[in-house]
Design a protein around this motif. Structure first.
Motif: not given
Length: 97
Positions: A49-59
């Motif tokens: 798979l192509p490189g992932a886009t990194k994001v920050t989240g919370s739950y």
């Protein structure tokens, strides 16, 4: 989430399949979660798979006793790239395990 990440994710999701994965867990230390995130990134690339886009989240995560903890995590947004839908779905399912 940064605006550049959001627009990039939106444009990629319009082209084909998309999945959001995370190796972070509330019961793990910050160091362990960072290592798990790094390993997940390697595993994603290992599946072709192509490189992932990194994001920050919370739950909010509940433990076995029912105690709720707000958890901040690093997630990976993965797109299918040139991979077909069925093959992409299979790859994402195996990464989720």
């Amino acid at each position: 989430m940064q605006e550049s990440s959001l627009s990039r994710i939106k444009s990629k999701s319009d082209k084909g399949g998309m999945a959001i994965l995370s190796g972070s867990r509330g019961d793990k230390s910050k160091k362990e979660n960072k290592a798990r995130s790094k390993q997940l990134d390697k595993d994603i690339r290992g599946k072709g798979l192509p490189g992932a886009t990194k994001v920050t989240g919370s739950y909010v995560e509940k433990d076995k006793s029912g105690k709720e903890t707000k958890v901040k995590e690093r997630s990976h947004v993965v797109t299918s790239g040139k991979m077909g839908k069925r093959k992409f779905k299979k790859a994402v399912k195996s990464l989720g395990k």
